[in-house]
Design a protein around this motif. Sequence first.
Motif, short mmCIF file in Angstrom:
data_model
loop_
_atom_site.label_atom_id
_atom_site.label_comp_id
_atom_site.label_asym_id
_atom_site.label_seq_id
_atom_site.Cartn_x
_atom_site.Cartn_y
_atom_site.Cartn_z
N VAL A 1 51.80 21.70 141.11
CA VAL A 1 51.01 20.66 141.92
C VAL A 1 50.96 21.00 143.45
O VAL A 1 51.94 21.59 144.31
N SER B 1 49.45 20.47 147.40
CA SER B 1 49.06 19.58 148.28
C SER B 1 49.41 19.78 149.82
O SER B 1 50.62 19.89 150.07
N SER C 1 53.61 23.41 147.65
CA SER C 1 53.43 23.17 146.37
C SER C 1 54.87 23.19 145.72
O SER C 1 55.76 23.67 146.33
N ILE D 1 48.57 14.42 133.87
CA ILE D 1 47.56 15.22 134.90
C ILE D 1 46.68 14.44 135.68
O ILE D 1 46.88 14.31 136.90
N PRO D 2 45.87 13.11 135.14
CA PRO D 2 45.21 12.38 136.13
C PRO D 2 46.18 11.81 137.13
O PRO D 2 45.58 11.69 138.24
N ASP D 3 47.34 11.40 136.80
CA ASP D 3 48.32 10.75 137.74
C ASP D 3 48.60 11.76 138.63
O ASP D 3 48.83 11.64 139.89
N GLU E 1 46.82 14.43 139.65
CA GLU E 1 45.84 14.80 140.62
C GLU E 1 45.63 13.92 141.84
O GLU E 1 44.99 14.12 142.64
N GLN E 2 46.25 12.83 141.33
CA GLN E 2 46.27 11.71 142.73
C GLN E 2 47.14 12.27 143.90
O GLN E 2 46.71 12.07 144.93
N THR F 1 46.37 19.02 143.80
CA THR F 1 45.46 20.00 143.01
C THR F 1 46.36 20.38 141.79
O THR F 1 47.80 20.90 142.13
N VAL F 2 46.16 20.46 140.54
CA VAL F 2 47.02 20.64 139.45
C VAL F 2 46.67 21.82 138.91
O VAL F 2 45.62 21.76 138.27
N GLU F 3 47.61 22.69 138.39
CA GLU F 3 47.45 23.94 137.71
C GLU F 3 48.37 23.90 136.46
O GLU F 3 49.41 23.66 136.75
#
Length: 458
Positions: A317, A319, A352, A367-369, A371-372, A375-377
């Motif tokens: 993650v 940010s 990160s 993942i959607p959580d 992404e708040q 950026t998620v890889e």
Amino acid sequence: MKFGGTSVEDANAFRNVTTIVSSAIAMRPVVVVSAIGGFTNQLLASVETAVDNDARSATRSLEDGFQRHIAIANELLADAARPAFDTAVLDARREIRQLHKIIAAHPVTAPPLQDEIVAYGEHLSSQLLTAVLEESGWAACHVDARRCIKTDDNYGSATPLPQTDQVTAAELLPLLTSAKIPVLGGFIGSTENGVTTTLGRGGSDYTAALAGAALHAREIQIWTDVSGVLTADPRVVPEARTIPVLSYQEAAELAYFGAKVIHPKTIQPATDKSIPVRVCNPRTRREAGTLIVSESEAAPQTVKAIAHKNGITTVQVTSARMLGAYGFLRALFEVFDRHRTAVDVVTTSEVSVSLSIDDAGALPELIPDLEQLGTVEVEKRRTIISIIGEGLRNTPGIAARVFSVISDINISMISVGASSANLTFMVDEAQASEAIMRLHRACFEEATLTSMARHVSA
Ligand code: ASP
Ligand code: MG
């Protein structure tokens, strides 16, 4: 002395156990035994069949298991001793039949009754082993483990209560004093009201540790189907060999990797009282196996084992919000908490965080959580490799040596120093075997060659 399911899977295995116990009589052993190999699984499956409202098939499915007990008794017990054991099996079958019927009619009763049913595995194996030892002329004495191991009522995975220590000592010491060999089933216990509970799968080790701790035993022996703890997974490294001495912490680090070691929780009572735990194999009983002892006694040697685990997913993650902010990691971990996903390795940079997860089942919702937050890889099919050894933190040059032998393999998420006993990193699953073999060679095989060479020239 604890014997696992494969150590009591058939008549030959029982014979072997008798030989091992016989050779330890002078040390006044207490014997803890698992259900005969595979029987716990059959008992658990039978409960599911009963929940599906088929009590008849549920009981019938255990017939093979009952017959295996009878066959062992027929082979090892004399005519005089057999009827008592046959009766025990018949009683077990009748009582389980009643329990299956109750579960089929009232499935809500399944959790406590499941423990009641599953406990028959250890009841029968411990009664059978008692009879077999008596047959060899030893003063074995069956002890109902439920009288010793007192637990809460968390059925299926109960936690022992503090009074277990005292109650167990009170049950077992008088027997030992009168030169008897107590034999108890592992894995099972009871609540303060006497309701049967179990300690969770593999819980017989736990029973052995509790009994050993209660008696301040000289040693707790776990007899299992591996020859102690190995320097690497033998399926990847055929040259892997038994580690003679490990510290409790090294053993705990290894347990995560499913190295066939005992679960750290289950030897906690031994760890608390610094009682050595020996892991050994009945088939190679003359070998000493692995001894697990406290840090001060475990000769710190730089590298003890190379453990690994495939099928790991890493999540990164990134940010800019992380920079200099507080509360970010809390928010991040809360997401994993909410989705009940355990995180194993964590590494961070200023903007990160990388995390590894073993069970990626909840990933689509996670993942959607995440992404708040940034950026998620995600990377799948990774392998965690862990170099384990108590002396790692204080030995210069280890990291250089480790990474130089795999300098052409891409590694990520290096984590070192979180515990004094472990250096961990990730590689791609496709390259894992190659990396592990090279590391094993560098840490063990070549080291042996050098010290052998030194020995020869001296
Ligand atoms: N029989 C139980 C199991 O299979 C407990 C044990 O073997 O340790 O999980
Ligand atoms: Mg086991």
